[in-house]
Design a protein around this motif. Structure first.
Motif: not given
Length: 130
Positions: A107-113
């Motif tokens: 999730f955080w890898a996706k949110v931080l792109r």
């Protein structure tokens, strides 16, 4: 050489983290194995999403769970140590619970792109713009 380093997290998934956590808890009465596995699970989930290798993430989780299930049969004393849980059910339950911190990392890898790019055998972080 860099290709092997790119696949290093997949090799880390070949380690049966659930089994090692239970083993450390049984023989050393230490929950440090659980905490280490949780931190590593977040980092691995983050890495696999950032490097766009989620198919390897799924394979790694399955292999780690199978290895943990096979190794837990070497410890019949776990039937008594982890009462009222069956060790097989405990390994499967913990494997499912370890998916939560991995999904948190994804999730955080996706949110931080954040995207790990491979350009001319050089690996670098690319922060994606909206």
């Amino acid at each position: 050489m860099l290709k092997q380093l790119y696949r290093l997290p997949l090799m880390l998934f070949m380690i049966p983290f659930v089994y090692l956590s239970l083993w450390l808890d049984t023989y050393f009465q230490s929950v440090l194995g659980f905490f280490f596995s949780l931190v590593l699970a977040v980092l691995l989930g983050f890495y696999f999403k950032a490097s766009k290798q989620l198919h390897l993430w799924a394979v790694g989780n399955i292999v780690s769970t199978i290895i943990s299930l096979l190794l837990q049969h070497q410890h019949p004393e776990w039937h008594f140590h982890y009462q009222p849980f069956n060790p097989t059910l405990l390994v499967l339950s913990l494997s499912l619970l370890y998916l939560i911190p991995q999904l948190f990392g994804i999730f955080w890898a996706k949110v931080l792109r954040i995207n790990l790019a491979q350009d001319n055998h050089k690996y670098k972080f690319i922060f994606m713009k909206k």
